[in-house]
Design a protein around this motif. Structure first.
Motif, short mmCIF file in Angstrom:
data_model
loop_
_atom_site.label_atom_id
_atom_site.label_comp_id
_atom_site.label_asym_id
_atom_site.label_seq_id
_atom_site.Cartn_x
_atom_site.Cartn_y
_atom_site.Cartn_z
N ILE A 3 -2.50 2.99 -5.50
CA ILE A 3 -1.38 3.67 -5.12
C ILE A 3 -0.99 4.94 -5.79
CG2 ILE A 3 1.23 3.44 -4.65
CD1 ILE A 3 -0.26 1.76 -2.50
N ALA A 25 5.41 3.01 -12.45
CA ALA A 25 5.72 2.36 -11.22
C ALA A 25 6.22 2.79 -10.94
CB ALA A 25 6.17 0.98 -11.44
N ALA A 52 6.89 -6.61 -6.15
CA ALA A 52 5.98 -6.69 -7.56
C ALA A 52 5.40 -8.13 -8.96
CB ALA A 52 6.15 -5.64 -8.61
N TYR A 100 -2.60 -2.04 -8.06
CA TYR A 100 -1.31 -1.08 -7.26
C TYR A 100 -1.48 -0.12 -8.15
CZ TYR A 100 3.21 0.80 -7.51
OH TYR A 100 4.43 1.94 -7.60
N CYS A 122 3.51 -9.11 -0.93
CA CYS A 122 3.47 -7.97 0.06
C CYS A 122 3.77 -9.40 1.47
CB CYS A 122 2.33 -7.46 0.36
SG CYS A 122 2.91 -6.37 2.26
N GLN A 160 5.12 -0.05 -3.37
CA GLN A 160 4.62 0.33 -1.86
C GLN A 160 2.70 -0.86 -2.13
OE1 GLN A 160 2.90 4.13 -1.90
NE2 GLN A 160 2.88 4.62 0.29
N CYS A 161 2.05 -1.60 -0.91
CA CYS A 161 1.34 -2.38 -1.43
C CYS A 161 0.46 -1.45 -1.36
CB CYS A 161 1.02 -3.46 -0.03
SG CYS A 161 0.14 -4.25 0.18
N PRO A 162 -0.53 -2.17 -2.25
CA PRO A 162 -2.58 -0.92 -1.94
C PRO A 162 -3.03 -1.61 -0.69
CG PRO A 162 -2.22 -2.93 -3.42
CD PRO A 162 -0.87 -3.29 -3.34
#
Length: 317
Positions: free
Chosen positions: A227, A259, A196, A223, A205, A185-187
């Motif tokens: 996230i 992660a 990543a 991240y 992204c 998931q993109c911050p």
């Protein structure tokens, strides 16, 4: 509600919104969120709007001459004092929005249109539910009617924004499927579209085009902080392990130990943003140096000691 009207106007006026529209989207969305949270808080008691409720008086309240609480304090008081059941994820998004707004005021716009649009849609979704569930019930009938009229328009516009976001993600689906093991998931935009590991180019992204050029450690730390809600200082102070450590394969400090990738979610895995390796079982060096080792739990004969500690303890050849 006027702030929300402005937000939707700036988000839907053109696609993608220009820099001027994006600036006022952020500024007015943050202002709308703060005013709406405090409006609901005032229904519980006006003193809760004060930075220090013990200093509250009716005279100060009516004159508006007082220091009010911050936006996150308002959120927390709605939960802890008013007893509202608000999701902690929304608090994180509001915190990010406030920090983004402050950075914009001092340093200018940093995020691009796609990232702001995606983030704004999530906050707007929360606000529309919040208005319906917690604000309208406390209004006078004539006020509630006016707000409901605006809400009908807001829902339609939000649906249009969410549709655009969904369409862009659908266009990326086949590409992202090839990299599910390193997609997180993109911050910046919160979409599951961040590679990543992207070779020598660094994390990137595909949805909002944010990149961390040749800087895997920064992408990993970003991240983990935004996230996962983890940062090294807090983790160590709380007696835990840092969220980003040196990778046992490539040696770069870009391994996020917990992660969540598109392939393994909702389970966590070790993922290195510098070399793309994933690790199902990481153990700490037994000498407490902070090094992590990739050792299978079935390998009972393996030493749980890193090479540096072996050299320091037993000498080097």
């Amino acid at each position: 509600m006027d702030y929300l009207v402005s937000v939707f106007q700036h988000l839907t006026g053109s696609q993608p919104p220009d820099s001027h529209a994006l600036k006022y989207t952020v500024l007015h969305l943050q202002a709308a969120t703060e005013v709406l949270l405090k409006a609901a808080l005032s229904h519980e008691h006006y003193s809760l709007i004060f930075n220090d409720p013990l200093q509250a008086t009716k005279e100060k309240w009516k004159s508006g001459k007082f220091n009010s609480c911050g936006i996150l304090d308002a959120f927390d008081r709605l939960c802890n004092v008013a007893g509202l059941k608000l999701d902690a994820g929304h608090r994180t998004r509001i915190k990010d929005l406030t920090e983004h707004r402050n950075a914009l005021q001092h340093y200018g716009l940093k995020h691009n249109a796609y990232a702001i649009e995606s983030r704004a849609a999530r906050v707007l979704e929360f606000l529309l539910d919040f208005i319906h569930d917690h604000l309208i019930p406390g209004l006078e009938p004539h006020e509630a009617e006016r707000v409901e009229e605006s809400m009908d328009s807001f829902r339609l516009q939000l649906k249009a924004i969410e549709t655009l976001v969904k369409q862009r993600m659908n266009n990326l689906r086949s590409t992202l499927a090839k990299f599910a093991d390193v997609t997180v998931q993109c911050p910046d935009c919160e979409q599951w579209a961040m590679l990543a590991y992207n070779g020598e180019e660094g994390p990137r992204c595909l949805f909002c085009h944010q990149i961390w050029p040749n800087d895997a450690p920064s992408g990993a730390a970003n991240y983990a902080w935004i996230i996962l809600g983890q940062d090294e200082v807090t983790a160590v102070q709380d007696g835990g392990d840092p969220p980003v450590v040196a990778c046992p394969e490539c040696g770069v400090s870009a391994l996020v130990t917990e992660a969540i990738t598109a392939e393994c979610r909702p389970q966590a895995t070790g993922l290195c943003f510098a070399c793309g390796n994933t690790f199902g079982h990481l153990v700490d060096c037994e000498f407490g140096c902070g090094t992590v080792l990739n050792i299978s739990p079935d390998d009972v004969e393996a030493l749980r000691i890193c090479s540096d500690c072996i050299g320091n303890q037993f000498g080097r050849d």
